[in-house]
Design a protein around this motif. Sequence first.
Motif, PDB file in Angstrom:
ATOM      1  N   GLU A  49     -10.107 -14.952  27.449  1.00 39.46           N
ATOM      2  CA  GLU A  49      -8.901 -15.020  28.287  1.00 39.46           C
ATOM      3  C   GLU A  49      -8.251 -13.646  28.396  1.00 39.46           C
ATOM      4  OE1 GLU A  49      -6.001 -16.384  30.780  1.00 39.46           O
ATOM      5  OE2 GLU A  49      -7.671 -17.595  30.071  1.00 39.46           O
ATOM      6  N   TYR A  50      -8.191 -12.947  27.267  1.00 37.95           N
ATOM      7  CA  TYR A  50      -7.611 -11.605  27.249  1.00 37.95           C
ATOM      8  C   TYR A  50      -8.394 -10.675  28.191  1.00 37.95           C
ATOM      9  CZ  TYR A  50      -5.633  -7.265  25.444  1.00 37.95           C
ATOM     10  OH  TYR A  50      -4.991  -6.064  25.328  1.00 37.95           O
ATOM     11  N   PHE A  51      -9.721 -10.746  28.123  1.00 38.52           N
ATOM     12  CA  PHE A  51     -10.559  -9.900  28.969  1.00 38.52           C
ATOM     13  C   PHE A  51     -10.394 -10.258  30.447  1.00 38.52           C
ATOM     14  CE2 PHE A  51     -14.575  -9.008  31.169  1.00 38.52           C
ATOM     15  CZ  PHE A  51     -14.620  -7.638  31.002  1.00 38.52           C
ATOM     16  N   ALA A  52     -10.392 -11.557  30.768  1.00 39.10           N
ATOM     17  CA  ALA A  52     -10.234 -11.993  32.156  1.00 39.10           C
ATOM     18  C   ALA A  52      -8.895 -11.539  32.737  1.00 39.10           C
ATOM     19  CB  ALA A  52     -10.371 -13.507  32.254  1.00 39.10           C
ATOM     20  N   ALA A  53      -7.831 -11.634  31.940  1.00 40.03           N
ATOM     21  CA  ALA A  53      -6.514 -11.192  32.400  1.00 40.03           C
ATOM     22  C   ALA A  53      -6.482  -9.682  32.605  1.00 40.03           C
ATOM     23  CB  ALA A  53      -5.437 -11.622  31.409  1.00 40.03           C
ATOM     24  N   LEU A  58      -3.438  -7.390  33.748  1.00 35.51           N
ATOM     25  CA  LEU A  58      -2.464  -8.057  32.882  1.00 35.51           C
ATOM     26  C   LEU A  58      -2.870  -7.948  31.426  1.00 35.51           C
ATOM     27  CD1 LEU A  58      -2.088 -11.347  34.932  1.00 35.51           C
ATOM     28  CD2 LEU A  58      -0.412  -9.507  34.787  1.00 35.51           C
ATOM     29  N   LYS A  59      -1.889  -7.993  30.571  1.00 36.70           N
ATOM     30  CA  LYS A  59      -2.122  -8.068  29.132  1.00 36.70           C
ATOM     31  C   LYS A  59      -1.724  -9.473  28.689  1.00 36.70           C
ATOM     32  CE  LYS A  59      -0.855  -6.139  24.704  1.00 36.70           C
ATOM     33  NZ  LYS A  59       0.195  -5.435  23.982  1.00 36.70           N
ATOM     34  N   ALA A  60      -2.722 -10.331  28.480  1.00 41.01           N
ATOM     35  CA  ALA A  60      -2.464 -11.712  28.059  1.00 41.01           C
ATOM     36  C   ALA A  60      -1.969 -11.717  26.620  1.00 41.01           C
ATOM     37  CB  ALA A  60      -3.733 -12.534  28.190  1.00 41.01           C
ATOM     38  N   GLU A  61      -0.941 -12.537  26.331  1.00 35.71           N
ATOM     39  CA  GLU A  61      -0.384 -12.543  24.984  1.00 35.71           C
ATOM     40  C   GLU A  61      -0.390 -13.917  24.319  1.00 35.71           C
ATOM     41  OE1 GLU A  61       2.505 -10.010  23.769  1.00 35.71           O
ATOM     42  OE2 GLU A  61       2.026  -8.462  25.243  1.00 35.71           O
ATOM     43  N   ILE A  86       4.348 -15.937  33.683  1.00 37.36           N
ATOM     44  CA  ILE A  86       3.408 -17.039  33.516  1.00 37.36           C
ATOM     45  C   ILE A  86       2.352 -16.807  34.584  1.00 37.36           C
ATOM     46  CG2 ILE A  86       3.081 -19.548  33.580  1.00 37.36           C
ATOM     47  CD1 ILE A  86       6.099 -19.763  32.848  1.00 37.36           C
ATOM     48  N   TYR A  87       1.221 -16.263  34.174  1.00 37.06           N
ATOM     49  CA  TYR A  87       0.227 -15.852  35.156  1.00 37.06           C
ATOM     50  C   TYR A  87      -0.812 -16.927  35.453  1.00 37.06           C
ATOM     51  CZ  TYR A  87      -3.007 -14.912  31.298  1.00 37.06           C
ATOM     52  OH  TYR A  87      -3.813 -15.033  30.198  1.00 37.06           O
ATOM     53  N   ARG A  88      -0.857 -17.979  34.630  1.00 35.01           N
ATOM     54  CA  ARG A  88      -1.831 -19.043  34.858  1.00 35.01           C
ATOM     55  C   ARG A  88      -1.380 -20.296  34.142  1.00 35.01           C
ATOM     56  NH1 ARG A  88      -6.891 -21.175  33.068  1.00 35.01           N
ATOM     57  NH2 ARG A  88      -7.040 -20.091  31.089  1.00 35.01           N
ATOM     58  N   THR A  89      -1.688 -21.444  34.720  1.00 36.70           N
ATOM     59  CA  THR A  89      -1.411 -22.727  34.074  1.00 36.70           C
ATOM     60  C   THR A  89      -2.682 -23.577  34.108  1.00 36.70           C
ATOM     61  OG1 THR A  89      -0.686 -23.793  36.122  1.00 36.70           O
ATOM     62  CG2 THR A  89       1.015 -22.721  34.793  1.00 36.70           C
ATOM     63  N   TYR A  90      -2.736 -24.538  33.202  1.00 37.98           N
ATOM     64  CA  TYR A  90      -3.860 -25.476  33.180  1.00 37.98           C
ATOM     65  C   TYR A  90      -3.345 -26.838  32.744  1.00 37.98           C
ATOM     66  CZ  TYR A  90      -8.062 -27.934  31.788  1.00 37.98           C
ATOM     67  OH  TYR A  90      -9.047 -28.878  31.663  1.00 37.98           O
ATOM     68  N   ALA A 105      -0.369  -4.737  32.369  1.00 38.23           N
ATOM     69  CA  ALA A 105      -1.013  -3.800  31.437  1.00 38.23           C
ATOM     70  C   ALA A 105      -0.371  -2.446  31.562  1.00 38.23           C
ATOM     71  CB  ALA A 105      -2.505  -3.729  31.718  1.00 38.23           C
ATOM     72  N   GLY A 106      -0.178  -1.792  30.426  1.00 39.44           N
ATOM     73  CA  GLY A 106       0.431  -0.462  30.406  1.00 39.44           C
ATOM     74  C   GLY A 106       1.944  -0.480  30.333  1.00 39.44           C
ATOM     75  N   VAL A 107       2.558  -1.661  30.297  1.00 41.50           N
ATOM     76  CA  VAL A 107       4.023  -1.759  30.226  1.00 41.50           C
ATOM     77  C   VAL A 107       4.421  -2.104  28.820  1.00 41.50           C
ATOM     78  CG1 VAL A 107       6.049  -2.959  31.071  1.00 41.50           C
ATOM     79  CG2 VAL A 107       4.178  -2.456  32.615  1.00 41.50           C
TER      80      VAL A 107
END
Length: 107
Positions: A49-53, A58-61, A86-90, A105-107
Motif C-alpha cells: 500500500e505504501y509503495f502504491a501510494a 503520496l506518503k501513506a501512513e 483520505i486518499y482511498r476507501t474500501y 510526499a515530501g511534505v
Amino acid sequence: FPVTIQPSLQLLAGGGVLVGVDCRTRRQLEVESAVKEIFCEYESVTQSEYFAASQQGLKAEYKLKVHEFDYDDEQIAVFRGKRYSIYRTYLGKTEIIELYLGVKAGV
C-alpha cells in the motif's frame, strides 16, 4: 501488529472550504467545516500500500477502520493530532469501511 482502538479520529466535512479573499491582505480565507469525532481501529499500512501510494505522490501512513454510517465521504481527517488526506476507501462485505490516510510526499 495489533490493532488498537483510538477514539480521536476527527473527520472534517469539506476539508476546509475556501470562502473568499481578505481585501486588505489579499490572503485567502479558509474555514473548517463541521467536525465530528468518531471511534476507529487503526494500523500501519502494508508495504505494498505504501509503495502504491508513493507512485501517486503520496506518503501513506495509516489504515483506519470505522463504521460505514460514521463516514460521509469526508476527504480530510485529523488523527493523533495531525491532518491527513483520505486518499482511498474500501468497503468490504461488513459495515466496516477502511480509510487510508496519507500526506503529499515530501511534505
